[in-house]
Design a protein around this motif. Structure first.
Motif, PDB file in Angstrom:
ATOM      1  N   ALA A 175       0.720  -1.235  -0.119  1.00  0.00           N
ATOM      2  CA  ALA A 175      -0.103   0.016   0.085  1.00  0.00           C
ATOM      3  C   ALA A 175       0.885   1.180   0.087  1.00  0.00           C
ATOM      4  CB  ALA A 175      -1.046  -0.062   1.054  1.00  0.00           C
ATOM      5  N   ALA A 176       0.410   2.420  -0.796  1.00  0.00           N
ATOM      6  CA  ALA A 176       1.475   3.359  -0.949  1.00  0.00           C
ATOM      7  C   ALA A 176       0.624   4.481  -0.048  1.00  0.00           C
ATOM      8  CB  ALA A 176       1.271   3.817  -2.372  1.00  0.00           C
ATOM      9  N   ILE A 177       1.441   5.323   0.373  1.00  0.00           N
ATOM     10  CA  ILE A 177       1.139   6.271   1.410  1.00  0.00           C
ATOM     11  C   ILE A 177       1.521   7.732   0.732  1.00  0.00           C
ATOM     12  CG2 ILE A 177       1.132   7.629   3.655  1.00  0.00           C
ATOM     13  CD1 ILE A 177       1.943   4.903   4.691  1.00  0.00           C
ATOM     14  N   GLY A 178       0.555   8.607   0.165  1.00  0.00           N
ATOM     15  CA  GLY A 178       0.844   9.883  -0.162  1.00  0.00           C
ATOM     16  C   GLY A 178       0.960  10.703   0.892  1.00  0.00           C
ATOM     17  N   LEU A 179       2.130  11.257   1.298  1.00  0.00           N
ATOM     18  CA  LEU A 179       2.179  11.949   2.586  1.00  0.00           C
ATOM     19  C   LEU A 179       1.455  13.196   2.601  1.00  0.00           C
ATOM     20  CD1 LEU A 179       5.660  11.407   3.588  1.00  0.00           C
ATOM     21  CD2 LEU A 179       3.634  10.393   4.733  1.00  0.00           C
ATOM     22  N   THR A 180       1.448  14.005   1.452  1.00  0.00           N
ATOM     23  CA  THR A 180       0.797  15.424   1.305  1.00  0.00           C
ATOM     24  C   THR A 180      -0.089  15.668   0.342  1.00  0.00           C
ATOM     25  OG1 THR A 180       2.553  16.236   0.318  1.00  0.00           O
ATOM     26  CG2 THR A 180       2.732  16.404   2.705  1.00  0.00           C
ATOM     27  N   GLY A 181      -0.934  16.513   0.144  1.00  0.00           N
ATOM     28  CA  GLY A 181      -1.736  16.930  -1.004  1.00  0.00           C
ATOM     29  C   GLY A 181      -1.006  18.126  -1.796  1.00  0.00           C
ATOM     30  N   GLU A 182      -1.805  18.693  -2.529  1.00  0.00           N
ATOM     31  CA  GLU A 182      -1.243  19.864  -3.299  1.00  0.00           C
ATOM     32  C   GLU A 182      -0.743  21.087  -2.428  1.00  0.00           C
ATOM     33  OE1 GLU A 182      -0.798  20.363  -6.569  1.00  0.00           O
ATOM     34  OE2 GLU A 182      -1.644  18.060  -6.881  1.00  0.00           O
ATOM     35  N   PRO A 183       0.403  21.260  -2.666  1.00  0.00           N
ATOM     36  CA  PRO A 183       0.913  22.450  -1.939  1.00  0.00           C
ATOM     37  C   PRO A 183      -0.008  23.629  -1.557  1.00  0.00           C
ATOM     38  CG  PRO A 183       2.569  21.876  -3.364  1.00  0.00           C
ATOM     39  CD  PRO A 183       1.238  21.133  -3.894  1.00  0.00           C
ATOM     40  N   GLY A 184      -0.160  24.054  -0.204  1.00  0.00           N
ATOM     41  CA  GLY A 184      -1.212  25.096  -0.039  1.00  0.00           C
ATOM     42  C   GLY A 184      -2.501  24.767   0.156  1.00  0.00           C
ATOM     43  N   ALA A 185      -3.062  23.554  -0.039  1.00  0.00           N
ATOM     44  CA  ALA A 185      -4.313  23.183  -0.027  1.00  0.00           C
ATOM     45  C   ALA A 185      -4.904  23.115   1.465  1.00  0.00           C
ATOM     46  CB  ALA A 185      -4.488  22.017  -0.892  1.00  0.00           C
ATOM     47  N   ASN A 221      -4.305  16.310   3.569  1.00  0.00           N
ATOM     48  CA  ASN A 221      -4.904  16.020   2.208  1.00  0.00           C
ATOM     49  C   ASN A 221      -4.009  14.702   1.726  1.00  0.00           C
ATOM     50  OD1 ASN A 221      -6.621  18.282   1.939  1.00  0.00           O
ATOM     51  ND2 ASN A 221      -4.674  19.566   1.620  1.00  0.00           N
ATOM     52  N   GLY A 222      -3.160  14.074   2.299  1.00  0.00           N
ATOM     53  CA  GLY A 222      -2.681  12.804   1.929  1.00  0.00           C
ATOM     54  C   GLY A 222      -3.529  11.765   1.741  1.00  0.00           C
ATOM     55  N   PHE A 223      -3.215  10.550   1.439  1.00  0.00           N
ATOM     56  CA  PHE A 223      -3.867   9.349   1.302  1.00  0.00           C
ATOM     57  C   PHE A 223      -3.046   8.215   1.497  1.00  0.00           C
ATOM     58  CE2 PHE A 223      -2.092  10.316  -2.623  1.00  0.00           C
ATOM     59  CZ  PHE A 223      -1.702   9.172  -3.222  1.00  0.00           C
ATOM     60  N   VAL A 224      -3.915   6.959   1.807  1.00  0.00           N
ATOM     61  CA  VAL A 224      -3.087   5.686   1.833  1.00  0.00           C
ATOM     62  C   VAL A 224      -4.074   4.761   0.656  1.00  0.00           C
ATOM     63  CG1 VAL A 224      -4.644   4.830   3.570  1.00  0.00           C
ATOM     64  CG2 VAL A 224      -2.599   3.807   2.813  1.00  0.00           C
ATOM     65  N   THR A 225      -3.625   3.887  -0.081  1.00  0.00           N
ATOM     66  CA  THR A 225      -4.214   3.206  -1.272  1.00  0.00           C
ATOM     67  C   THR A 225      -4.685   1.915  -0.431  1.00  0.00           C
ATOM     68  OG1 THR A 225      -2.246   1.864  -1.669  1.00  0.00           O
ATOM     69  CG2 THR A 225      -2.760   4.080  -2.956  1.00  0.00           C
ATOM     70  N   TYR A 226      -5.418   1.046  -1.215  1.00  0.00           N
ATOM     71  CA  TYR A 226      -5.892  -0.262  -0.746  1.00  0.00           C
ATOM     72  C   TYR A 226      -4.638  -1.236  -1.021  1.00  0.00           C
ATOM     73  CZ  TYR A 226     -11.073   0.681  -0.787  1.00  0.00           C
ATOM     74  OH  TYR A 226     -12.430   1.098  -0.557  1.00  0.00           O
ATOM     75  N   TRP A 227      -4.720  -2.269  -0.511  1.00  0.00           N
ATOM     76  CA  TRP A 227      -3.646  -3.351  -0.507  1.00  0.00           C
ATOM     77  C   TRP A 227      -3.743  -3.687  -1.914  1.00  0.00           C
ATOM     78  CZ3 TRP A 227      -0.043  -3.219   3.280  1.00  0.00           C
ATOM     79  CH2 TRP A 227      -0.626  -2.948   4.522  1.00  0.00           C
TER      80      TRP A 227
END
Length: 248
Positions: A182-192, A232-238
């Motif tokens: 599973a991938a972890i996107g730590l942050t969203g768009e800058p300033g969002a 604004n970050g996210f985690v994917t499904y396995w």
């Protein structure tokens, strides 16, 4: 005198008659004894003739006994394979006893969690600001990696958002030793949103079949140094493949 002669003659005649009578009796007795002796001779001769047949019979008996001994040794020779056969049968019975007494491993799948799996977090060069979670089945039964991991950074009050677009077509099933990602996107768009916050630990919770809440044993991981995240970050499904997880 004449009278005496006559008497003497008579006595002599009587004695002669007696002698003749005795001779006749002796002759008869002699004949009888001879006859008996003659009869006994054939009997002895017959006994001599009968004794060889038993001797001749004894020889076959020795052969028969020899054959019997040979026959006896033949079963002994047969007994050796029989013993080997018994050994094989014993081994076979041991194997059957082993398979009868040893139950087959339970292969019924369970839910993957911190009790039957190992979870690791690592940094990746691409995409930027991403981490990779690796879940490895360390149990002896297959396990299902349902939905997405539930994440909390440090003492955050809310769970980290899940990227619904990353849902696979089927539940990821891990055999012992296999891994899911599973991938972890730590942050969203800058300033969002709020400024990223630094975190040192990550709590990982596991979903059950219903997808509601968490199940099993959670784990707490130490994050790589200088890890920052925002809302604004996210985690994917396995995912079954690392590349599939890192496409998001």
């Amino acid at each position: 005198m004449r009278s005496n002669r006559i008497r003497t003659t008579a006595l002599a005649a009587t004695a002669l008659l007696a002698a003749l009578s005795l001779t006749a009796c002796g002759s008869e007795n002699g004949t009888s004894e001879s006859a008996k002796a003659g009869a006994a001779a054939p009997a002895a001769h017959q006994a001599v003739k009968q004794s060889p047949p038993p001797a001749a019979t004894a020889a076959p008996e020795e052969k028969t006994t020899g054959t019997g001994t040979g026959t006896g040794s033949t079963p002994e020779a047969t007994a050796t394979p029989s013993a080997r056969s018994d050994g094989k049968n014993t081994t076979g019975s041991t194997k059957r006893t082993g398979s009868g007494s040893t139950t087959q491993p339970d292969r019924t799948p369970v839910t993957c969690d911190g009790g039957n799996s190992r979870t690791a977090v690592t940094t990746v060069s691409r995409p930027l600001n991403h981490l990779l979670l690796t879940l490895t089945n360390t149990g002896d039964r297959p396990c299902y990696a349902y939905y997405a991991p539930g994440l909390r950074f440090d003492d955050a009050q809310a769970a980290f958002p899940v990227l619904d677009d990353s849902q696979p077509q089927a539940v990821v099933t891990l055999d012992p030793g296999q891994s899911a990602y599973a991938a972890i996107g730590l942050t969203g768009e800058p300033g969002a949103g709020p400024a990223p916050r630094k975190a040192t630990h990550l709590q990982v919770h596991f979903s059950g079949r219903s997808g509601e809440g968490s199940t099993g044993t959670p784990v707490t991981l130490t994050l790589p140094s200088d890890t920052y995240w925002d809302d604004n970050g996210f985690v994917t499904y396995w995912q079954t493949e690392m590349a599939d997880a890192l496409t998001y």
